[in-house]
Design a protein around this motif. Structure first.
Motif, PDB file in Angstrom:
ATOM      1  N   VAL A  83       0.812  -1.217   0.000  1.00  0.00           N
ATOM      2  CA  VAL A  83       0.000   0.000   0.000  1.00  0.00           C
ATOM      3  C   VAL A  83       0.850   1.273   0.000  1.00  0.00           C
ATOM      4  O   VAL A  83       0.414   2.313  -0.467  1.00  0.00           O
ATOM      5  CB  VAL A  83      -0.948  -0.010   1.228  1.00  0.00           C
ATOM      6  N   PHE A  84       2.083   1.176   0.492  1.00  0.00           N
ATOM      7  CA  PHE A  84       2.873   2.382   0.732  1.00  0.00           C
ATOM      8  C   PHE A  84       3.902   2.652  -0.358  1.00  0.00           C
ATOM      9  O   PHE A  84       4.536   1.732  -0.862  1.00  0.00           O
ATOM     10  CB  PHE A  84       3.587   2.278   2.084  1.00  0.00           C
ATOM     11  N   MET A  85       4.052   3.934  -0.681  1.00  0.00           N
ATOM     12  CA  MET A  85       5.121   4.395  -1.560  1.00  0.00           C
ATOM     13  C   MET A  85       5.986   5.359  -0.750  1.00  0.00           C
ATOM     14  O   MET A  85       5.474   6.333  -0.194  1.00  0.00           O
ATOM     15  CB  MET A  85       4.563   5.099  -2.790  1.00  0.00           C
ATOM     16  N   VAL A  86       7.267   5.080  -0.692  1.00  0.00           N
ATOM     17  CA  VAL A  86       8.181   5.879   0.123  1.00  0.00           C
ATOM     18  C   VAL A  86       9.152   6.637  -0.765  1.00  0.00           C
ATOM     19  O   VAL A  86       9.726   6.082  -1.701  1.00  0.00           O
ATOM     20  CB  VAL A  86       8.953   4.973   1.110  1.00  0.00           C
ATOM     21  N   GLY A  87       9.329   7.910  -0.465  1.00  0.00           N
ATOM     22  CA  GLY A  87      10.278   8.722  -1.200  1.00  0.00           C
ATOM     23  C   GLY A  87      11.709   8.390  -0.820  1.00  0.00           C
ATOM     24  O   GLY A  87      12.017   8.137   0.339  1.00  0.00           O
ATOM     25  N   THR A  88      12.584   8.397  -1.816  1.00  0.00           N
ATOM     26  CA  THR A  88      14.004   8.155  -1.579  1.00  0.00           C
ATOM     27  C   THR A  88      14.786   9.001  -2.582  1.00  0.00           C
ATOM     28  O   THR A  88      14.276   9.350  -3.640  1.00  0.00           O
ATOM     29  CB  THR A  88      14.349   6.662  -1.750  1.00  0.00           C
ATOM     30  N   THR A  89      15.990   9.347  -2.248  1.00  0.00           N
ATOM     31  CA  THR A  89      16.765  10.170  -3.154  1.00  0.00           C
ATOM     32  C   THR A  89      16.978   9.463  -4.486  1.00  0.00           C
ATOM     33  O   THR A  89      17.201   8.252  -4.534  1.00  0.00           O
ATOM     34  CB  THR A  89      18.130  10.539  -2.536  1.00  0.00           C
TER      35      THR A  89
END
Length: 289
Positions: free
Chosen positions: A10-16
């Motif tokens: 369900v989750f989308m996580v921001g990353t560089t």
């Protein structure tokens, strides 16, 4: 899948965008995270970005969740909003500049941009912007869209025609697109990223802004991002991403959208800081995201 694996989907996580950060790799491997967003700006080019994405994909554990491909997303709109740059990536024109191209020319260019993303390992582009900004003059007082020249045109038919071309081009290259920001950010006078209490007083459930999405859904759009602005003429109770009447009542039930619904940023955006992070997640899911 286990419940934990389902939650990870369900989750989308921001990353560089410039490196495979250890914290992100850990979330993928231990928390079954299935979606990452390459953020910021990177000049690694296609080959360098592909190396970053390969490390992210390698962290996916085997098993039930591992059979579902990792969504690797970014903001590759054009103009001032183009995360991935450098060797192998075109310098993309702004939305306004794309909007003056013929549909055929934009589709041809978008096919090329999609091929570049595919070569870099990116399979989800958080674009195109389909917010309806009324006029070039009105764009000057619209911080999130008009100020950055992100709009594809100044009428619903212009936006629709160019959004169709953009989606078709990227899709033909194997990249899914995300229409944003439902039900429309073209009339707000502040940016939800930097301001709290941003409220739209123009957009209605039966207006041209929502009509753009109705057309795109009928044309096969698969993914839509919901705005975190408050819509006074639809549901003034809170941000759209937390509104059951907007996410489920309007987008799902009235417009018959059965695809993937994403939220706009629920991490750093000032608009949502009044809620604890966990509450943001729960409220969005309860709304129907």
């Amino acid at each position: 899948m286990s419940l934990a694996q389902q939650v990870g989907q369900v989750f989308m996580v921001g990353t560089t965008a410039g490196a495979a950060q250890p914290i992100t790799l850990g979330l993928i491997s231990s928390q079954h995270l299935a979606n990452v967003f390459l953020s910021g700006r990177s000049r690694l080019g296609v080959t360098g970005t592909a190396a970053v994405v390969a490390k992210l994909r390698a962290a996916v554990p085997p098993g039930g969740a591992g059979r579902v491909p990792l969504f690797v997303a970014t903001d590759q709109e054009g103009g001032q909003v183009q995360v991935l740059q450098g060797p192998g990536f075109d310098t993309m024109p702004s939305g306004v500049q794309q909007g003056v191209l013929s549909s055929a020319a934009l589709e041809q260019a978008s096919t090329r941009w999609g091929a570049q993303l595919t070569a870099a390992g990116v399979n989800l582009d958080l674009a195109p912007v389909v917010d309806l900004v009324g006029t070039p003059t009105a764009a000057l007082s619209n911080p999130p869209i008009g100020a950055f020249q992100r709009e594809l045109g100044f009428s619903a038919p212009a936006v629709i025609g160019h959004a169709d071309a953009f989606r078709t081009g990227l899709s033909s290259a194997g990249v899914q697109t995300v229409l944003k920001h439902f039900p429309g950010l073209g009339f707000v006078t502040a940016n939800t990223d930097t301001t709290a209490g941003v409220t739209d007083t123009a957009v209605t459930a039966a207006g041209a802004d929502v009509g753009i999405y109705e057309h795109e859904i009928a044309a096969g759009a698969r993914n839509i991002m919901v705005s975190s602005a408050i819509y006074g003429r639809i549901d003034p109770s809170g941000p759209a991403v937390f509104s059951h009447s907007i996410v489920t009542g309007l987008l799902r039930d009235r417009l018959h959208f059965s695809g993937l619904i994403l939220t706009d940023d629920l991490s750093g955006a000032v608009q949502v800081q009044y809620l604890a992070p966990g509450d943001r997640a729960v409220d969005a899911i309860e709304a129907g995201v």
